[in-house]
Write a protein that holds these residues in place. Structure first.
Motif, PDB file in Angstrom:
ATOM      1  N   GLY A 179      32.695 -17.812  68.957  1.00 35.36           N
ATOM      2  CA  GLY A 179      32.929 -18.289  70.312  1.00 35.36           C
ATOM      3  C   GLY A 179      31.712 -18.988  70.887  1.00 35.36           C
ATOM      4  O   GLY A 179      30.757 -19.298  70.178  1.00 35.36           O
ATOM      5  N   VAL A 180      31.740 -19.202  72.205  1.00 32.24           N
ATOM      6  CA  VAL A 180      30.674 -19.967  72.852  1.00 32.24           C
ATOM      7  C   VAL A 180      29.778 -19.125  73.750  1.00 32.24           C
ATOM      8  O   VAL A 180      28.828 -19.634  74.326  1.00 32.24           O
ATOM      9  N   ARG A 181      30.042 -17.814  73.863  1.00 34.81           N
ATOM     10  CA  ARG A 181      29.275 -16.976  74.786  1.00 34.81           C
ATOM     11  C   ARG A 181      28.257 -16.075  74.090  1.00 34.81           C
ATOM     12  O   ARG A 181      27.838 -15.077  74.651  1.00 34.81           O
ATOM     13  N   GLY A 182      27.880 -16.408  72.869  1.00 35.08           N
ATOM     14  CA  GLY A 182      26.811 -15.660  72.210  1.00 35.08           C
ATOM     15  C   GLY A 182      27.252 -14.507  71.333  1.00 35.08           C
ATOM     16  O   GLY A 182      26.415 -13.812  70.777  1.00 35.08           O
ATOM     17  N   ALA A 183      28.553 -14.289  71.171  1.00 32.26           N
ATOM     18  CA  ALA A 183      29.016 -13.217  70.284  1.00 32.26           C
ATOM     19  C   ALA A 183      28.746 -13.616  68.827  1.00 32.26           C
ATOM     20  O   ALA A 183      28.642 -14.801  68.496  1.00 32.26           O
ATOM     21  N   VAL A 184      28.600 -12.613  67.981  1.00 36.89           N
ATOM     22  CA  VAL A 184      28.347 -12.853  66.556  1.00 36.89           C
ATOM     23  C   VAL A 184      29.315 -12.032  65.720  1.00 36.89           C
ATOM     24  O   VAL A 184      29.814 -10.994  66.146  1.00 36.89           O
ATOM     25  N   LYS A 185      29.567 -12.523  64.514  1.00 37.52           N
ATOM     26  CA  LYS A 185      30.271 -11.719  63.524  1.00 37.52           C
ATOM     27  C   LYS A 185      29.242 -10.739  62.976  1.00 37.52           C
ATOM     28  O   LYS A 185      28.078 -11.094  62.776  1.00 37.52           O
ATOM     29  N   LEU A 186      29.667  -9.510  62.767  1.00 34.14           N
ATOM     30  CA  LEU A 186      28.735  -8.476  62.315  1.00 34.14           C
ATOM     31  C   LEU A 186      29.375  -7.699  61.174  1.00 34.14           C
ATOM     32  O   LEU A 186      30.465  -7.155  61.324  1.00 34.14           O
ATOM     33  N   TRP A 187      28.703  -7.680  60.036  1.00 31.50           N
ATOM     34  CA  TRP A 187      29.154  -6.887  58.897  1.00 31.50           C
ATOM     35  C   TRP A 187      28.312  -5.624  58.861  1.00 31.50           C
ATOM     36  O   TRP A 187      27.078  -5.703  58.863  1.00 31.50           O
ATOM     37  N   THR A 188      28.963  -4.470  58.863  1.00 26.46           N
ATOM     38  CA  THR A 188      28.235  -3.202  58.876  1.00 26.46           C
ATOM     39  C   THR A 188      28.280  -2.549  57.513  1.00 26.46           C
ATOM     40  O   THR A 188      29.209  -2.766  56.723  1.00 26.46           O
ATOM     41  N   GLN A 211      14.251  -6.655  68.294  1.00 30.83           N
ATOM     42  CA  GLN A 211      15.233  -5.596  68.484  1.00 30.83           C
ATOM     43  C   GLN A 211      16.447  -6.163  69.187  1.00 30.83           C
ATOM     44  O   GLN A 211      16.324  -7.060  70.019  1.00 30.83           O
ATOM     45  N   PHE A 212      17.606  -5.596  68.847  1.00 27.31           N
ATOM     46  CA  PHE A 212      18.854  -6.044  69.435  1.00 27.31           C
ATOM     47  C   PHE A 212      19.659  -4.830  69.854  1.00 27.31           C
ATOM     48  O   PHE A 212      19.809  -3.878  69.095  1.00 27.31           O
ATOM     49  N   LEU A 227      33.081  -6.996  62.355  1.00 25.41           N
ATOM     50  CA  LEU A 227      33.113  -6.731  63.789  1.00 25.41           C
ATOM     51  C   LEU A 227      32.729  -8.003  64.529  1.00 25.41           C
ATOM     52  O   LEU A 227      32.073  -8.883  63.974  1.00 25.41           O
ATOM     53  N   VAL A 228      33.122  -8.084  65.778  1.00 30.04           N
ATOM     54  CA  VAL A 228      32.620  -9.125  66.672  1.00 30.04           C
ATOM     55  C   VAL A 228      31.775  -8.381  67.693  1.00 30.04           C
ATOM     56  O   VAL A 228      32.258  -7.453  68.354  1.00 30.04           O
ATOM     57  N   ALA A 229      30.495  -8.758  67.775  1.00 27.58           N
ATOM     58  CA  ALA A 229      29.563  -8.020  68.631  1.00 27.58           C
ATOM     59  C   ALA A 229      28.886  -8.946  69.626  1.00 27.58           C
ATOM     60  O   ALA A 229      28.617 -10.111  69.343  1.00 27.58           O
ATOM     61  N   THR A 230      28.591  -8.366  70.781  1.00 24.75           N
ATOM     62  CA  THR A 230      27.773  -9.032  71.787  1.00 24.75           C
ATOM     63  C   THR A 230      26.438  -8.298  71.810  1.00 24.75           C
ATOM     64  O   THR A 230      26.404  -7.060  71.861  1.00 24.75           O
ATOM     65  N   LEU A 231      25.354  -9.058  71.746  1.00 26.23           N
ATOM     66  CA  LEU A 231      24.007  -8.490  71.734  1.00 26.23           C
ATOM     67  C   LEU A 231      23.307  -8.831  73.041  1.00 26.23           C
ATOM     68  O   LEU A 231      23.370  -9.973  73.506  1.00 26.23           O
ATOM     69  N   LYS A 232      22.642  -7.858  73.609  1.00 24.45           N
ATOM     70  CA  LYS A 232      21.928  -8.057  74.871  1.00 24.45           C
ATOM     71  C   LYS A 232      20.922  -9.203  74.714  1.00 24.45           C
ATOM     72  O   LYS A 232      20.156  -9.245  73.751  1.00 24.45           O
ATOM     73  N   GLY A 233      20.959 -10.133  75.659  1.00 26.33           N
ATOM     74  CA  GLY A 233      20.019 -11.254  75.649  1.00 26.33           C
ATOM     75  C   GLY A 233      20.476 -12.450  74.841  1.00 26.33           C
ATOM     76  O   GLY A 233      19.811 -13.486  74.843  1.00 26.33           O
ATOM     77  N   ASP A 293      22.077 -19.546  70.621  1.00 28.35           N
ATOM     78  CA  ASP A 293      21.290 -18.323  70.396  1.00 28.35           C
ATOM     79  C   ASP A 293      21.880 -17.519  69.236  1.00 28.35           C
ATOM     80  O   ASP A 293      21.153 -17.023  68.380  1.00 28.35           O
ATOM     81  N   ALA A 294      23.211 -17.402  69.237  1.00 26.03           N
ATOM     82  CA  ALA A 294      23.892 -16.629  68.194  1.00 26.03           C
ATOM     83  C   ALA A 294      23.729 -17.280  66.820  1.00 26.03           C
ATOM     84  O   ALA A 294      23.513 -16.590  65.822  1.00 26.03           O
ATOM     85  N   GLU A 295      23.812 -18.605  66.761  1.00 26.35           N
ATOM     86  CA  GLU A 295      23.687 -19.311  65.477  1.00 26.35           C
ATOM     87  C   GLU A 295      22.325 -19.082  64.825  1.00 26.35           C
ATOM     88  O   GLU A 295      22.209 -19.019  63.617  1.00 26.35           O
ATOM     89  N   ARG A 296      21.295 -18.930  65.642  1.00 28.19           N
ATOM     90  CA  ARG A 296      19.942 -18.709  65.105  1.00 28.19           C
ATOM     91  C   ARG A 296      19.793 -17.338  64.449  1.00 28.19           C
ATOM     92  O   ARG A 296      18.826 -17.089  63.739  1.00 28.19           O
ATOM     93  N   LEU A 297      20.740 -16.439  64.684  1.00 29.36           N
ATOM     94  CA  LEU A 297      20.660 -15.082  64.125  1.00 29.36           C
ATOM     95  C   LEU A 297      21.426 -14.929  62.815  1.00 29.36           C
ATOM     96  O   LEU A 297      21.339 -13.889  62.159  1.00 29.36           O
ATOM     97  N   ASN A 298      22.165 -15.961  62.417  1.00 30.18           N
ATOM     98  CA  ASN A 298      23.001 -15.881  61.223  1.00 30.18           C
ATOM     99  C   ASN A 298      22.194 -15.448  59.996  1.00 30.18           C
ATOM    100  O   ASN A 298      21.148 -16.012  59.692  1.00 30.18           O
ATOM    101  N   GLY A 299      22.674 -14.404  59.325  1.00 35.35           N
ATOM    102  CA  GLY A 299      22.026 -13.912  58.108  1.00 35.35           C
ATOM    103  C   GLY A 299      20.998 -12.818  58.344  1.00 35.35           C
ATOM    104  O   GLY A 299      20.494 -12.217  57.400  1.00 35.35           O
ATOM    105  N   LEU A 300      20.691 -12.530  59.589  1.00 37.16           N
ATOM    106  CA  LEU A 300      19.672 -11.522  59.917  1.00 37.16           C
ATOM    107  C   LEU A 300      20.191 -10.109  59.610  1.00 37.16           C
ATOM    108  O   LEU A 300      21.288  -9.748  60.021  1.00 37.16           O
ATOM    109  N   GLU A 301      19.418  -9.343  58.878  1.00 35.94           N
ATOM    110  CA  GLU A 301      19.776  -7.950  58.600  1.00 35.94           C
ATOM    111  C   GLU A 301      19.189  -7.063  59.689  1.00 35.94           C
ATOM    112  O   GLU A 301      18.066  -7.294  60.150  1.00 35.94           O
TER     113      GLU A 301
END
Length: 174
Positions: free
Chosen positions: A15-24, A46-47, A59-65, A71-79
């Motif tokens: 989406g466009v509001r900063g949510a990310v796909k999250l694999w746990t 920290q997130f 999961l689809v997650a929203t991270l504070k900040g 912003d979300a695209e820059r986090l792709n691949g981060l463990e």
């Protein structure tokens, strides 16, 4: 023992509001919301998971900040990691992969075989990967028959090497 455990990996923006796909990598995928802040391996970032919902295989997650798609695209691949002590204790016969990696692998006669370098699961059960001092790594089923003893306090696993693997004959060329 490992001081940090990898519990998730951030995927693409959602989406466009900063949510990310999250694999746990946790038994209960939604538990990542309850571990407190998740951090990068080096601890530099920290997130905090503020909202999470289940999707098809992630999961689809929203991270504070994190408020924009950019912003979300820059986090792709981060463990993402948590301190080991924040995770629940395991039941008998259950282990965190990080607790096994680095253990010495020995035979039933206490002869060194190598070190545990990874635990894999390709869908048909866990596989333990042993790296010998020299030569190719061994991929073995992580079962009670092949790994009868896991001694975390002693820093080792006992490996019963299979005598013969069915279908392991050399092919005949004609």
């Amino acid at each position: 023992m490992a001081s940090q455990i990898c519990v998730a990996r951030i995927g693409a923006a959602h989406g466009v509001r900063g949510a990310v796909k999250l694999w746990t990598f946790t038994e209960d995928p939604l538990a990542v919301k309850h571990y407190g802040p998740l951090m990068t391996r080096d601890g530099a970032r920290q997130f905090e998971v503020t909202h999470v919902r289940e999707a098809r295989d992630h999961l689809v997650a929203t991270l504070k900040g994190i408020a924009t798609r950019e912003d979300a695209e820059r986090l792709n691949g981060l463990e993402l990691y948590v301190a080991r002590e924040k995770l629940p204790e395991t039941d008998e016969g259950e282990y965190y992969h990080a607790d096994l990696i680095g253990l010495a692998a020995v035979s039933a006669a206490d002869e060194p075989l190598g070190r545990v370098i990874a635990i894999h699961n390709f869908g048909a059960g866990d596989i333990i990967e042993i790296a010998p001092a020299k030569g190719a790594t061994m991929l073995l089923p992580f079962t009670d028959a092949v790994v009868p003893t896991v001694d975390l306090a002693g820093g080792r696993v006992v490996i019963e090497l299979p005598q013969e693997i069915e279908g392991d004959e050399a092919p005949t060329l004609t």
